[in-house]
Design a protein around this motif. Structure first.
Motif, short mmCIF file in Angstrom:
data_model
loop_
_atom_site.label_atom_id
_atom_site.label_comp_id
_atom_site.label_asym_id
_atom_site.label_seq_id
_atom_site.Cartn_x
_atom_site.Cartn_y
_atom_site.Cartn_z
N VAL A 81 -66.53 76.77 123.11
CA VAL A 81 -66.06 75.94 124.21
C VAL A 81 -66.52 76.61 125.49
O VAL A 81 -66.20 77.77 125.75
N ASN A 82 -67.28 75.88 126.29
CA ASN A 82 -67.92 76.45 127.47
C ASN A 82 -67.12 76.14 128.73
O ASN A 82 -66.43 75.12 128.80
N VAL A 83 -67.22 77.02 129.73
CA VAL A 83 -66.53 76.76 131.00
C VAL A 83 -67.02 75.46 131.63
O VAL A 83 -66.27 74.75 132.31
N LYS A 84 -68.31 75.11 131.39
CA LYS A 84 -68.83 73.86 131.92
C LYS A 84 -68.16 72.66 131.26
O LYS A 84 -67.96 71.63 131.91
N ASP A 85 -67.83 72.77 129.95
CA ASP A 85 -67.13 71.68 129.27
C ASP A 85 -65.85 71.30 130.01
O ASP A 85 -65.57 70.13 130.26
N ILE A 86 -65.08 72.33 130.34
CA ILE A 86 -63.79 72.10 131.00
C ILE A 86 -64.01 71.61 132.44
O ILE A 86 -63.32 70.69 132.91
N ALA A 87 -64.99 72.20 133.12
CA ALA A 87 -65.26 71.81 134.51
C ALA A 87 -65.65 70.34 134.62
O ALA A 87 -65.12 69.60 135.46
N TYR A 88 -66.57 69.88 133.76
CA TYR A 88 -67.00 68.49 133.80
C TYR A 88 -65.87 67.55 133.37
O TYR A 88 -65.72 66.45 133.91
N LEU A 89 -65.10 67.98 132.39
CA LEU A 89 -64.02 67.14 131.87
C LEU A 89 -62.98 66.82 132.93
O LEU A 89 -62.54 65.68 133.07
N VAL A 90 -62.56 67.84 133.67
CA VAL A 90 -61.47 67.64 134.62
C VAL A 90 -61.94 67.60 136.07
O VAL A 90 -61.14 67.62 137.00
N ASP A 91 -63.28 67.53 136.26
CA ASP A 91 -63.87 67.34 137.58
C ASP A 91 -63.45 68.43 138.57
O ASP A 91 -62.91 68.16 139.65
N VAL A 92 -63.69 69.68 138.17
CA VAL A 92 -63.47 70.81 139.06
C VAL A 92 -64.72 71.68 139.02
O VAL A 92 -65.60 71.49 138.17
N SER A 93 -64.81 72.66 139.88
CA SER A 93 -65.98 73.53 139.89
C SER A 93 -65.93 74.51 138.72
O SER A 93 -64.84 74.85 138.22
N VAL A 94 -67.10 74.95 138.28
CA VAL A 94 -67.17 75.95 137.22
C VAL A 94 -66.47 77.23 137.68
O VAL A 94 -65.80 77.90 136.89
N GLU A 95 -66.60 77.55 138.95
CA GLU A 95 -65.96 78.76 139.49
C GLU A 95 -64.44 78.69 139.34
O GLU A 95 -63.80 79.70 139.05
N ARG A 96 -63.88 77.49 139.56
CA ARG A 96 -62.44 77.31 139.41
C ARG A 96 -62.02 77.58 137.97
O ARG A 96 -61.02 78.25 137.71
N VAL A 97 -62.79 77.07 137.01
CA VAL A 97 -62.46 77.28 135.60
C VAL A 97 -62.56 78.76 135.26
O VAL A 97 -61.67 79.32 134.59
N ILE A 98 -63.63 79.41 135.69
CA ILE A 98 -63.81 80.84 135.42
C ILE A 98 -62.63 81.65 135.94
O ILE A 98 -62.09 82.53 135.25
N GLU A 99 -62.19 81.33 137.15
CA GLU A 99 -61.07 82.05 137.76
C GLU A 99 -59.80 81.90 136.92
O GLU A 99 -59.11 82.89 136.64
N GLU A 100 -59.51 80.66 136.48
CA GLU A 100 -58.27 80.43 135.73
C GLU A 100 -58.36 80.98 134.31
O GLU A 100 -57.37 81.47 133.75
N VAL A 101 -59.56 80.92 133.72
CA VAL A 101 -59.75 81.46 132.37
C VAL A 101 -59.51 82.97 132.38
O VAL A 101 -58.82 83.52 131.51
N ARG A 102 -60.07 83.64 133.36
CA ARG A 102 -59.89 85.09 133.47
C ARG A 102 -58.44 85.46 133.80
O ARG A 102 -57.92 86.46 133.32
N ARG A 103 -57.81 84.61 134.60
CA ARG A 103 -56.42 84.85 134.96
C ARG A 103 -55.52 84.83 133.71
O ARG A 103 -54.52 85.54 133.64
N LYS A 104 -55.93 84.01 132.71
CA LYS A 104 -55.16 83.90 131.47
C LYS A 104 -55.56 84.95 130.44
O LYS A 104 -55.09 84.94 129.31
N GLY A 105 -56.49 85.85 130.83
CA GLY A 105 -56.83 86.97 129.97
C GLY A 105 -57.94 86.72 128.97
O GLY A 105 -58.16 87.53 128.06
#
Length: 403
Positions: A369-393
């Motif tokens: 499951v790629n960060v781009k998958d989530i970014a495109y799905l919920v219409d946010v930036s890839v950077e936003r997904v990376i930040e939240e993914v890392r925040r969750k460990g």
């Protein structure tokens, strides 16, 4: 079973209810609302949620006077019209699954492309990817068919010819298992030697190896392994199972691994859903539309069994319990798509991202499951997904996959 007549405008059941009955529409029309999509039906079944004690994800209202068979879940196999009703369940749910899928598709606002463009887009992101229709997989299926019919030498000859063609290590191991199995059959006096050539630590997860162990050492017969060894396929990661826009001829039962359903658009893959072990996919296309609505490809090694419309039809007569397993899988996919729509419709960008990460978290590390998958799905930036993914460990690979 009883016959019920409802006047026009009757709510037969609504959202988050467990219907009391499975309904078969004898006469009249009903309107089904799934999330925001509405469609009218004048035939088929509904209320299938009752069979599995699941909360309904739809609202069903009569739009004319309707006459229905109302079947209690425990009566499904014990009334005079069982076969007629069971035969209609899969295509009926498939129509509603296509309905809610279409809402998720429309939410992406993607143009429609056909034919070679889609393949070009896919190959751009996944160079060298296999397709399930490639000769190597068809040859493996032929070898399996010969093996099942007792033509062991002919099956062995096909496998030997395949060995130099295999590129991925994952597929090479699958072919080696078959080479070992057929060697043991053809040279029973050397069975022990052939068997010991395969290191259990490397092969234990392969279903074909599990069958090989059972074949050699004995043990309880497993029907699903027998079916897989006769007609199933092992495919490596990034193998295309269906391509959007193509004519559909098969559905698939997933035994192990994960498939990703996407819409392709230039350099984007917009995620529609992820299908995992025990689920069926593609039945809607072979039963109703006949055209694939999404591109489906493996994001881990996958073991699956192709199912034709004829085999599903036959199962209606010989194994109705199997049909109900398909139905349960369909209903759970409707639940999954509705969850994705609810996530997409969250107004807060951060909350939307966190909900999407939580949704896919159970398969992080098991499938790509790629960060781009989530970014495109919920219409946010890839950077936003990376930040939240890392925040969750979680960790992010070089290719953007989350573990």
């Amino acid at each position: 079973m009883e016959i019920i007549v409802f006047p026009s405008g009757t709510k037969i059941y609504g959202y988050s209810e467990i219907p009391k009955y499975l309904y078969y529409l004898v006469d009249g029309t009903v309107e089904t609302k799934l999330f925001r999509k509405v469609q009218e039906f004048n035939s088929g079944t509904f209320g299938e949620w009752s069979l599995f004690n699941l909360l309904s994800q739809e609202q069903v209202i009569s739009t004319s006077e309707v006459t229905l068979y109302a079947i209690k879940p425990e009566e499904i196999f014990n009334f005079e019209h069982t076969q007629k009703v069971v035969k209609n369940i899969i295509p009926s749910i498939a129509k509603r699954l296509l309905l809610i899928d279409s809402e998720l598709t429309e939410a992406q606002e993607l143009p429609t492309y056909v034919g070679a463009d889609r393949m070009r887009f896919f190959n751009k992101a996944h160079p060298g990817a296999y397709k399930i229709t490639d000769a190597i997989f068809q040859d493996i299926l032929q070898a399996k068919s010969l093996y099942a019919s007792g033509y062991y030498k002919e099956a062995f000859e096909i496998i030997v010819k395949l060995m130099p063609q295999v590129v991925t290590e994952d597929l090479r191991k699958e072919v080696m298992i078959w080479h070992t199995l057929l060697s043991m059959v053809l040279e029973p006096e050397k069975a022990e030697i052939h068997f010991r050539r395969l290191n259990p630590k490397e092969y234990a997860e392969y279903l074909s190896y599990q069958f090989l162990v059972s074949f050699f050492k004995g043990g309880e017969k497993q029907e699903i392994l027998d079916i897989y060894m006769k007609a199933g396929l092992h495919i490596p990661s990034e193998t295309i199972v269906t391509m959007e826009g193509e004519v559909a001829s098969e559905a698939f039962l997933i035994l192990r691994g994960y498939l990703k359903a996407v819409k392709l658009f230039e350099d984007k893959e917009v995620l529609m859903s992820i299908v995992g072990p025990g689920e069926f996919v593609g039945e809607g296309a072979i039963m109703n539309s006949k055209i694939r609505m999404a591109t489906l490809y493996s994001i881990s090694p996958v073991d699956l069994v192709p199912l034709s419309a004829e085999s599903i039809e036959k199962a209606t007569l010989t194994n109705p319990g199997f049909i109900l397993k398909i139905c349960e899988s369909q209903l759970k996919r409707i639940i999954q798509v509705k969850q994705l729509l609810e996530i997409k419709n969250q107004g807060n960008q951060i909350q939307r991202t966190i909900m999407a990460i939580n949704y896919f978290q159970p398969i992080f590390g098991k499938a790509k499951v790629n960060v781009k998958d989530i970014a495109y799905l919920v219409d946010v930036s890839v950077e936003r997904v990376i930040e939240e993914v890392r925040r969750k460990g979680h960790k992010i690979g070089i290719d953007g996959s989350i573990s």
